[in-house]
Design a protein around this motif. Structure first.
Motif: not given
Length: 73
Positions: A51, A53-54, A60, A57, A39, A46, A42-43
């Protein structure tokens, strides 16, 4: 600081650190030793600030999974 430590190590010399410098080095080593969580990656990857939808998604999450794979995690 890193260059100075490296130079001394290359010459086979002992590197002595002050307590504050030792804490800073230890914190840096911990970050290297601990792979980031998916996570967190992803942050970072992105392209959209805040966002919603993280967590779902595919693009991502797929990038983050590949980065983790390359890091050996």
């Amino acid at each position: 600081m890193a260059t100075r430590i490296e130079r001394r190590a290359e010459r086979g010399l002992i590197v002595q650190l002050l307590p504050d410098t030792a804490r800073l080095c230890a914190a840096g080593l911990r970050q290297i030793a601990t792979p980031p969580r998916r996570d967190e990656i992803v942050r970072i990857v992105c392209g959209i600030k805040r966002c919603d939808r993280r967590g779902s998604c595919y693009a991502c999450i797929g990038k983050a999974n590949e980065i983790l794979r390359l890091l050996g995690g």
